[in-house]
Design a protein around this motif. Structure first.
Motif, mmCIF file in Angstrom:
data_model
loop_
_atom_site.group_PDB
_atom_site.id
_atom_site.type_symbol
_atom_site.label_atom_id
_atom_site.label_comp_id
_atom_site.label_asym_id
_atom_site.label_seq_id
_atom_site.Cartn_x
_atom_site.Cartn_y
_atom_site.Cartn_z
ATOM 1 N N HIS A 36 1.259 -1.189 0.019
ATOM 2 C CA HIS A 36 -0.283 0.217 -0.037
ATOM 3 C C HIS A 36 0.897 1.154 0.034
ATOM 4 N N ASP A 37 2.034 0.863 0.174
ATOM 5 C CA ASP A 37 3.008 2.686 0.064
ATOM 6 C C ASP A 37 4.255 2.906 -0.572
ATOM 7 N N VAL A 80 0.355 8.651 -2.036
ATOM 8 C CA VAL A 80 -0.698 7.429 -2.789
ATOM 9 C C VAL A 80 -1.599 7.496 -4.006
ATOM 10 N N SER A 86 -5.297 3.152 -3.596
ATOM 11 C CA SER A 86 -6.720 4.451 -3.629
ATOM 12 C C SER A 86 -6.526 5.088 -2.750
ATOM 13 N N SER A 135 -10.789 -0.630 1.777
ATOM 14 C CA SER A 135 -9.660 0.440 1.947
ATOM 15 C C SER A 135 -9.883 0.992 3.708
ATOM 16 N N TYR A 157 -1.451 3.881 -6.619
ATOM 17 C CA TYR A 157 -2.201 3.749 -7.513
ATOM 18 C C TYR A 157 -1.620 3.929 -9.418
ATOM 19 N N HIS A 162 -6.651 4.265 1.080
ATOM 20 C CA HIS A 162 -6.178 4.308 2.102
ATOM 21 C C HIS A 162 -6.090 4.673 3.337
ATOM 22 N N HIS A 163 -6.078 6.567 2.466
ATOM 23 C CA HIS A 163 -5.878 8.044 3.059
ATOM 24 C C HIS A 163 -7.059 8.459 3.020
#
Length: 301
Positions: free
Chosen positions: A164-165, A194, A215, A239, A198, A217-218
């Protein structure tokens, strides 16, 4: 750093046999040592051949095939192929997994290999990011299991959490490792990870849920998140789960600008903003894991 260059960053360190070739002519641009060992060739011998001569260059997907070694024997296995653009030229990266007598390959196994490769890219660039992704993955999957999501949904969440990062590979190490608080401009630059993540992931042949989870998760329920400021109903459930797991591990971990705040502070954070920033059901299941089931981030083996 272009997508091709990020692949190449991990290319020579990988234990998986990998090869870059021209999509149309089959000309080989580079081959890693793992592939040379598999084929039995020296590098200069391979570089004068084409991927077609070796029995390679399948379609842009994962599929079984056999490749020719120097002694004429065939190695059977699965090749995962992805098309990349480098300096306006299209080339194909192929990752080969040899099939042993008892192996049976599936598309999901090849997807897992692809995720592993992307995760390694993050690890080479920033070891902290790698450890954070692995711990977040463990907690996110545990929460999803408590919520009784389907096996497929948990699998997609697991793959998304593991990388994810990855967009942080584009962020300057001066920002990632800054010992003090970030300026507003630096924080805005950090937030771009982010969208960058993606853009990286969408070019892979992965289930559509994975880039979508990454895309968002924040994003936060009240619209205060980023990059799009989505609100509750617009955010994918997976997410929302990843968001909570991400925050808990981040607060429980050391950062360059502060020591670890501890799990109590992390749980207090998600409880305080339950229903406001973080999904209430997700928070409740996360709390239950730590309070009633003694969840911890350590890995056995």
């Amino acid at each position: 750093m272009k997508l091709y260059e990020m692949y190449y960053f991990a290319f020579n360190k990988s234990l998986e046999p990998m090869l870059f070739a021209d999509l149309n002519t089959g000309r080989i641009f580079d081959v890693n040592q793992a592939f040379l060992d598999l084929l039995g060739y020296a590098k200069d011998e391979v570089m004068v051949k084409t991927a077609f001569e070796l029995g390679l260059l399948p379609g842009e997907d994962s599929q079984p095939l056999s490749i020719k070694t120097k002694n004429g024997s065939l190695k059977s296995g699965m090749v995962s192929a992805n098309d990349l653009v480098h300096k306006e030229k299209m080339m194909r990266l192929m990752v080969f997994q040899e099939q042993t007598e008892n192996d049976h390959f599936s598309l999901e196994e090849m997807l897992t290999q692809t995720i592993s490769l992307i995760s390694k890219i993050s690890e080479f660039r920033d070891p902290y990011t790698s450890g954070h992704q692995k711990r977040t993955q463990k907690l996110a999957c545990a929460i999803a299991s408590e919520m009784k999501l389907s096996g497929e949904a948990i699998h997609h969440l697991s793959m998304a959490a593991a990388i994810h990062d990855v967009g942080k590979i584009y962020i300057s190490t001066d920002i990632l490792n800054k010992p003090g608080m970030l300026t507003q401009l630096e924080y805005q630059m950090l937030q771009t990870h982010v969208d960058v993540g993606y853009e990286i992931i969408k070019d892979f042949k992965l289930p559509w849920q994975i880039p979508k989870i990454i895309s968002q998760h924040h994003e936060r329920l009240d619209g205060s998140g980023y990059p799009k400021g989505l609100t509750a109903s617009q955010i994918f459930l997976e997410s929302k789960i990843l968001a909570v797991a991400d925050v808990v591990d981040a607060m429980n971990s050391h950062r360059p600008y502060r020591p670890a705040l501890g799990i109590e502070a992390a749980l207090e954070e998600i409880c305080h903003y339950k229903g406001e920033k973080y999904d209430s059901e997700v928070v409740e299941h996360c709390m239950r894991l730590f309070i009633n089931k003694d969840f911890d981030f350590s890995f056995s083996g």
